[in-house]
Design a protein around this motif. Structure first.
Motif, PDB file in Angstrom:
ATOM      1  N   ALA A  41      11.371   2.285  -4.903  1.00 39.93           N
ATOM      2  CA  ALA A  41      10.739   2.239  -6.226  1.00 39.93           C
ATOM      3  C   ALA A  41      11.752   2.532  -7.326  1.00 39.93           C
ATOM      4  CB  ALA A  41       9.592   3.246  -6.286  1.00 39.93           C
ATOM      5  N   ASN A  42      12.613   3.511  -7.105  1.00 42.65           N
ATOM      6  CA  ASN A  42      13.625   3.858  -8.113  1.00 42.65           C
ATOM      7  C   ASN A  42      14.672   2.760  -8.265  1.00 42.65           C
ATOM      8  OD1 ASN A  42      12.621   6.363  -8.985  1.00 42.65           O
ATOM      9  ND2 ASN A  42      13.483   7.403  -7.197  1.00 42.65           N
ATOM     10  N   ILE A  43      15.012   2.113  -7.150  1.00 41.75           N
ATOM     11  CA  ILE A  43      15.953   0.975  -7.227  1.00 41.75           C
ATOM     12  C   ILE A  43      15.318  -0.157  -8.026  1.00 41.75           C
ATOM     13  CG2 ILE A  43      17.070  -0.857  -5.888  1.00 41.75           C
ATOM     14  CD1 ILE A  43      17.436   1.245  -3.637  1.00 41.75           C
ATOM     15  N   ASN A  44      14.045  -0.437  -7.747  1.00 40.23           N
ATOM     16  CA  ASN A  44      13.337  -1.492  -8.478  1.00 40.23           C
ATOM     17  C   ASN A  44      13.249  -1.162  -9.966  1.00 40.23           C
ATOM     18  OD1 ASN A  44      13.027  -2.740  -6.045  1.00 40.23           O
ATOM     19  ND2 ASN A  44      10.823  -2.367  -5.858  1.00 40.23           N
ATOM     20  N   LYS A  45      13.058   0.104 -10.272  1.00 38.21           N
ATOM     21  CA  LYS A  45      13.012   0.538 -11.671  1.00 38.21           C
ATOM     22  C   LYS A  45      14.331   0.210 -12.372  1.00 38.21           C
ATOM     23  CE  LYS A  45      12.282   4.682 -14.542  1.00 38.21           C
ATOM     24  NZ  LYS A  45      13.533   4.688 -15.306  1.00 38.21           N
ATOM     25  N   GLU A  46      15.445   0.509 -11.722  1.00 35.66           N
ATOM     26  CA  GLU A  46      16.758   0.209 -12.309  1.00 35.66           C
ATOM     27  C   GLU A  46      16.928  -1.290 -12.537  1.00 35.66           C
ATOM     28  OE1 GLU A  46      19.953   1.844 -10.040  1.00 35.66           O
ATOM     29  OE2 GLU A  46      19.143   3.880 -10.070  1.00 35.66           O
ATOM     30  N   LEU A  47      16.488  -2.098 -11.566  1.00 32.55           N
ATOM     31  CA  LEU A  47      16.633  -3.552 -11.693  1.00 32.55           C
ATOM     32  C   LEU A  47      15.771  -4.098 -12.824  1.00 32.55           C
ATOM     33  CD1 LEU A  47      16.648  -4.624  -7.920  1.00 32.55           C
ATOM     34  CD2 LEU A  47      18.600  -4.347  -9.451  1.00 32.55           C
ATOM     35  N   VAL A  48      14.557  -3.590 -12.945  1.00 29.50           N
ATOM     36  CA  VAL A  48      13.659  -4.047 -14.018  1.00 29.50           C
ATOM     37  C   VAL A  48      14.265  -3.726 -15.374  1.00 29.50           C
ATOM     38  CG1 VAL A  48      11.443  -3.615 -15.156  1.00 29.50           C
ATOM     39  CG2 VAL A  48      11.523  -3.967 -12.677  1.00 29.50           C
ATOM     40  N   GLU A  49      14.765  -2.522 -15.535  1.00 28.01           N
ATOM     41  CA  GLU A  49      15.236  -2.081 -16.850  1.00 28.01           C
ATOM     42  C   GLU A  49      16.604  -2.633 -17.215  1.00 28.01           C
ATOM     43  OE1 GLU A  49      14.624   2.183 -16.914  1.00 28.01           O
ATOM     44  OE2 GLU A  49      12.513   1.881 -17.466  1.00 28.01           O
ATOM     45  N   LYS A  50      17.232  -3.357 -16.285  1.00 25.79           N
ATOM     46  CA  LYS A  50      18.456  -4.087 -16.623  1.00 25.79           C
ATOM     47  C   LYS A  50      18.135  -5.387 -17.367  1.00 25.79           C
ATOM     48  CE  LYS A  50      21.629  -2.431 -13.038  1.00 25.79           C
ATOM     49  NZ  LYS A  50      22.382  -2.780 -11.815  1.00 25.79           N
ATOM     50  N   ASP A  82      16.032  -9.420  -4.268  1.00 20.75           N
ATOM     51  CA  ASP A  82      17.243  -9.959  -4.867  1.00 20.75           C
ATOM     52  C   ASP A  82      17.173  -9.752  -6.375  1.00 20.75           C
ATOM     53  OD1 ASP A  82      18.501 -12.624  -6.249  1.00 20.75           O
ATOM     54  OD2 ASP A  82      19.671 -11.994  -4.512  1.00 20.75           O
ATOM     55  N   ALA A  83      18.169  -9.075  -6.928  1.00 17.14           N
ATOM     56  CA  ALA A  83      18.152  -8.715  -8.349  1.00 17.14           C
ATOM     57  C   ALA A  83      18.063  -9.946  -9.247  1.00 17.14           C
ATOM     58  CB  ALA A  83      19.396  -7.897  -8.696  1.00 17.14           C
ATOM     59  N   GLU A  84      18.803 -11.007  -8.909  1.00 17.37           N
ATOM     60  CA  GLU A  84      18.805 -12.218  -9.726  1.00 17.37           C
ATOM     61  C   GLU A  84      17.452 -12.920  -9.652  1.00 17.37           C
ATOM     62  OE1 GLU A  84      19.893 -15.327 -12.214  1.00 17.37           O
ATOM     63  OE2 GLU A  84      20.664 -13.296 -11.962  1.00 17.37           O
ATOM     64  N   ARG A  85      16.843 -12.898  -8.477  1.00 16.08           N
ATOM     65  CA  ARG A  85      15.515 -13.515  -8.316  1.00 16.08           C
ATOM     66  C   ARG A  85      14.494 -12.797  -9.190  1.00 16.08           C
ATOM     67  NH1 ARG A  85      11.240 -15.373  -8.047  1.00 16.08           N
ATOM     68  NH2 ARG A  85      10.170 -16.485  -6.372  1.00 16.08           N
ATOM     69  N   LEU A  86      14.560 -11.471  -9.206  1.00 14.01           N
ATOM     70  CA  LEU A  86      13.642 -10.708 -10.044  1.00 14.01           C
ATOM     71  C   LEU A  86      13.913 -10.966 -11.522  1.00 14.01           C
ATOM     72  CD1 LEU A  86      11.438  -8.546 -10.416  1.00 14.01           C
ATOM     73  CD2 LEU A  86      13.255  -6.821 -10.330  1.00 14.01           C
ATOM     74  N   ARG A  87      15.187 -11.023 -11.886  1.00 13.35           N
ATOM     75  CA  ARG A  87      15.545 -11.260 -13.289  1.00 13.35           C
ATOM     76  C   ARG A  87      14.967 -12.591 -13.764  1.00 13.35           C
ATOM     77  NH1 ARG A  87      18.398 -14.120 -16.413  1.00 13.35           N
ATOM     78  NH2 ARG A  87      19.228 -15.359 -14.691  1.00 13.35           N
ATOM     79  N   GLN A  88      15.085 -13.642 -12.946  1.00 12.47           N
ATOM     80  CA  GLN A  88      14.572 -14.957 -13.324  1.00 12.47           C
ATOM     81  C   GLN A  88      13.058 -14.915 -13.538  1.00 12.47           C
ATOM     82  OE1 GLN A  88      15.843 -17.571 -10.185  1.00 12.47           O
ATOM     83  NE2 GLN A  88      17.981 -17.566 -10.826  1.00 12.47           N
ATOM     84  N   THR A  89      12.360 -14.207 -12.662  1.00 12.29           N
ATOM     85  CA  THR A  89      10.906 -14.097 -12.795  1.00 12.29           C
ATOM     86  C   THR A  89      10.521 -13.367 -14.075  1.00 12.29           C
ATOM     87  OG1 THR A  89      10.499 -14.165 -10.424  1.00 12.29           O
ATOM     88  CG2 THR A  89       8.834 -13.085 -11.754  1.00 12.29           C
TER      89      THR A  89
END
Length: 234
Positions: free
Chosen positions: A17-26, A112-119
């Protein structure tokens, strides 16, 4: 609409969850408003939150509830919140059920960070489009739903159409970029003169760039005579 989209993460593993939080807030324009590890925590957060999140990142595997049951409950009680499933579940029945529910996306772990970013970027574009217009065209709707590609992307894939030479196109763009200080823009005749081409040739290339939204065109009315179509780089 606020400048930032709030995100609630429902994930049983606090480290994930904390890793996902970092990815979202990037991703610009998004912030995590809360993290819940159970259904109880998630509903408590939603029931007591002043600002309801715009998005929920939901795992299928939640300790006190089946994630799909929670998904349907959230859909029923909070229809304005979009849901992105982020889970290791790969079963076709699970995926089909989430698609039928209308979730925004389904991303299989490991995330995948890039996959989440695109979404997230696609979600942001959709929301900003909806908030800024009263009506949208079929082409815009297809782009938002991922059913079509933009003119710019088409050019990247198949190249410019017949009759548009890439070298001449580059020269036209270079002229507009170099002379961008003119607030009134330039006529096709002026651009053609800069590269040694006729007015009609320059206009054909300029109109092509307008179709790609790389250049804007505007009719300027002078004191006398016909209005001039003038072009500027976007």
């Amino acid at each position: 609409m606020t400048n930032a989209f709030g995100v609630l993460i429902i994930e049983d593993d606090f480290r994930v969850a904390n890793i996902n939080k970092e990815l979202v807030e990037k991703v610009e324009g998004f912030h995590v408003t809360g993290i819940a590890n159970t259904k109880k925590d998630a509903l408590s957060f939603l029931n007591n939150s002043i600002n309801i999140p715009n998005l929920i990142l939901l795992d299928v595997y939640i300790p006190d509830v089946d994630g799909l049951d929670l998904m349907w409950e959230l859909k029923q009680n909070y229809p304005s919140i979009d849901i992105i499933m982020i889970t290791a579940a790969k079963e076709v029945d699970t995926i089909q059920q989430t698609i039928r529910s209308g979730v925004l996306d389904y991303i299989i772990k490991p995330l995948d960070a890039e996959r989440l970013r695109q979404t997230l970027e696609r979600y942001k574009e959709k929301q900003l489009t909806f908030s800024s217009k009263r009506e949208i065209s079929q082409e815009e709707l297809d782009l938002l739903r991922g059913l079509a590609i933009s003119s710019q992307d088409k050019e990247k894939i198949i190249g410019p159409p017949k009759g548009i030479d890439p070298i001449t196109l580059e020269k036209i763009l270079a002229v507009l970029i170099e002379k961008d200080d003119n607030t009134n823009g330039y006529t096709a005749a002026e651009v053609g003169a800069c590269i040694g081409a006729s007015r009609s040739t320059a206009r054909r290339y300029l109109e092509y760039l307008v179709s790609l939204k790389q250049v804007s065109a505007e009719l300027i009315y002078g004191d006398v005579g016909r209005p001039e179509r003038r072009y500027r780089i976007n």
